[in-house]
Design a protein around this motif. Structure first.
Motif, PDB file in Angstrom:
ATOM      1  N   SER A 102       0.859  -1.192   0.000  1.00 14.48           N
ATOM      2  CA  SER A 102       0.000   0.000   0.000  1.00 14.48           C
ATOM      3  C   SER A 102       0.893   1.239   0.000  1.00 14.48           C
ATOM      4  O   SER A 102       2.091   1.165   0.274  1.00 14.48           O
ATOM      5  N   TRP A 103       0.295   2.378  -0.294  1.00 13.45           N
ATOM      6  CA  TRP A 103       1.049   3.636  -0.314  1.00 13.45           C
ATOM      7  C   TRP A 103       1.632   3.952   1.066  1.00 13.45           C
ATOM      8  O   TRP A 103       2.617   4.670   1.169  1.00 13.45           O
ATOM      9  N   GLU A 104       1.016   3.433   2.125  1.00  6.47           N
ATOM     10  CA  GLU A 104       1.452   3.745   3.483  1.00  6.47           C
ATOM     11  C   GLU A 104       2.546   2.813   3.994  1.00  6.47           C
ATOM     12  O   GLU A 104       3.142   3.078   5.036  1.00  6.47           O
ATOM     13  N   ASP A 105       2.831   1.730   3.317  1.00  8.61           N
ATOM     14  CA  ASP A 105       3.852   0.788   3.765  1.00  8.61           C
ATOM     15  C   ASP A 105       5.231   1.452   3.801  1.00  8.61           C
ATOM     16  O   ASP A 105       5.536   2.319   2.967  1.00  8.61           O
ATOM     17  N   PRO A 106       6.071   1.048   4.764  1.00 11.02           N
ATOM     18  CA  PRO A 106       7.405   1.646   4.893  1.00 11.02           C
ATOM     19  C   PRO A 106       8.229   1.614   3.606  1.00 11.02           C
ATOM     20  O   PRO A 106       8.953   2.568   3.310  1.00 11.02           O
ATOM     21  N   VAL A 107       8.077   0.567   2.812  1.00 12.61           N
ATOM     22  CA  VAL A 107       8.859   0.461   1.579  1.00 12.61           C
ATOM     23  C   VAL A 107       8.520   1.584   0.594  1.00 12.61           C
ATOM     24  O   VAL A 107       9.329   1.945  -0.249  1.00 12.61           O
ATOM     25  N   ALA A 113      12.046   5.893 -10.668  1.00 15.91           N
ATOM     26  CA  ALA A 113      11.598   5.042 -11.774  1.00 15.91           C
ATOM     27  C   ALA A 113      10.100   4.823 -11.623  1.00 15.91           C
ATOM     28  O   ALA A 113       9.567   4.890 -10.522  1.00 15.91           O
ATOM     29  N   ALA A 114       9.448   4.579 -12.737  1.00 15.26           N
ATOM     30  CA  ALA A 114       8.024   4.284 -12.717  1.00 15.26           C
ATOM     31  C   ALA A 114       7.732   3.272 -13.814  1.00 15.26           C
ATOM     32  O   ALA A 114       8.239   3.406 -14.930  1.00 15.26           O
ATOM     33  N   TYR A 115       6.953   2.291 -13.484  1.00 16.32           N
ATOM     34  CA  TYR A 115       6.583   1.259 -14.437  1.00 16.32           C
ATOM     35  C   TYR A 115       5.065   1.183 -14.496  1.00 16.32           C
ATOM     36  O   TYR A 115       4.410   1.130 -13.464  1.00 16.32           O
ATOM     37  N   LEU A 116       4.534   1.173 -15.681  1.00 17.05           N
ATOM     38  CA  LEU A 116       3.098   1.043 -15.880  1.00 17.05           C
ATOM     39  C   LEU A 116       2.865  -0.180 -16.753  1.00 17.05           C
ATOM     40  O   LEU A 116       3.418  -0.270 -17.849  1.00 17.05           O
ATOM     41  N   PRO A 158      17.423  -5.125  -5.023  1.00 16.07           N
ATOM     42  CA  PRO A 158      16.487  -5.761  -5.964  1.00 16.07           C
ATOM     43  C   PRO A 158      15.084  -5.900  -5.366  1.00 16.07           C
ATOM     44  O   PRO A 158      14.610  -6.998  -5.121  1.00 16.07           O
ATOM     45  N   VAL A 159      14.446  -4.763  -5.111  1.00 11.76           N
ATOM     46  CA  VAL A 159      13.101  -4.756  -4.546  1.00 11.76           C
ATOM     47  C   VAL A 159      12.182  -4.029  -5.513  1.00 11.76           C
ATOM     48  O   VAL A 159      12.507  -2.948  -5.993  1.00 11.76           O
ATOM     49  N   PHE A 160      11.044  -4.623  -5.796  1.00 10.82           N
ATOM     50  CA  PHE A 160      10.101  -4.040  -6.756  1.00 10.82           C
ATOM     51  C   PHE A 160       8.700  -4.088  -6.157  1.00 10.82           C
ATOM     52  O   PHE A 160       7.997  -5.081  -6.287  1.00 10.82           O
ATOM     53  N   PRO A 161       8.296  -3.018  -5.437  1.00 14.22           N
ATOM     54  CA  PRO A 161       6.948  -3.012  -4.884  1.00 14.22           C
ATOM     55  C   PRO A 161       5.917  -2.797  -5.997  1.00 14.22           C
ATOM     56  O   PRO A 161       6.124  -1.992  -6.892  1.00 14.22           O
ATOM     57  N   VAL A 162       4.817  -3.528  -5.935  1.00 10.89           N
ATOM     58  CA  VAL A 162       3.762  -3.435  -6.942  1.00 10.89           C
ATOM     59  C   VAL A 162       2.477  -2.989  -6.261  1.00 10.89           C
ATOM     60  O   VAL A 162       2.044  -3.594  -5.290  1.00 10.89           O
ATOM     61  N   ILE A 163       1.893  -1.915  -6.781  1.00  8.75           N
ATOM     62  CA  ILE A 163       0.618  -1.430  -6.272  1.00  8.75           C
ATOM     63  C   ILE A 163      -0.404  -1.545  -7.399  1.00  8.75           C
ATOM     64  O   ILE A 163      -0.233  -0.956  -8.463  1.00  8.75           O
ATOM     65  N   SER A 164      -1.432  -2.315  -7.163  1.00  9.21           N
ATOM     66  CA  SER A 164      -2.524  -2.448  -8.131  1.00  9.21           C
ATOM     67  C   SER A 164      -3.547  -1.365  -7.855  1.00  9.21           C
ATOM     68  O   SER A 164      -3.678  -0.896  -6.722  1.00  9.21           O
TER      69      SER A 164
END
Length: 71
Positions: free
Chosen positions: A5-10, A43-46, A18-24
């Motif tokens: 979520s947007w509120e998570d520490p990450v 960086a931003a990935y869509l 090598p960390v890639f958080p994904v928010i749907s």
């Protein structure tokens, strides 16, 4: 990382490694507002097949990466 979520520490600090958080999202415009209102991402990935969403993302979101990252 999924179920982020947007509120998570990450999502609160710059990420190294090598960390890639994904928010749907279910509301595309709300997601754009969250990104635009925050700090400029490095960086931003869509991931979308919708050309209109892609064009809107590239028009409104400023990020440190290359536009070829948009898939």
């Amino acid at each position: 990382m999924d179920h982020v979520s947007w509120e998570d520490p990450v999502m609160q600090e710059e990420i190294f490694g090598p960390v890639f958080p994904v928010i749907s999202c279910t509301d595309y415009d709300e997601m754009l507002r969250k990104i635009i209102d925050g700090e400029k991402p490095l960086a931003a990935y869509l991931f979308t097949k919708n050309e209109e969403e892609k064009d809107k993302f590239l028009s409104f979101v400023s990020f440190g990466g290359d536009a070829s990252m948009i898939l």
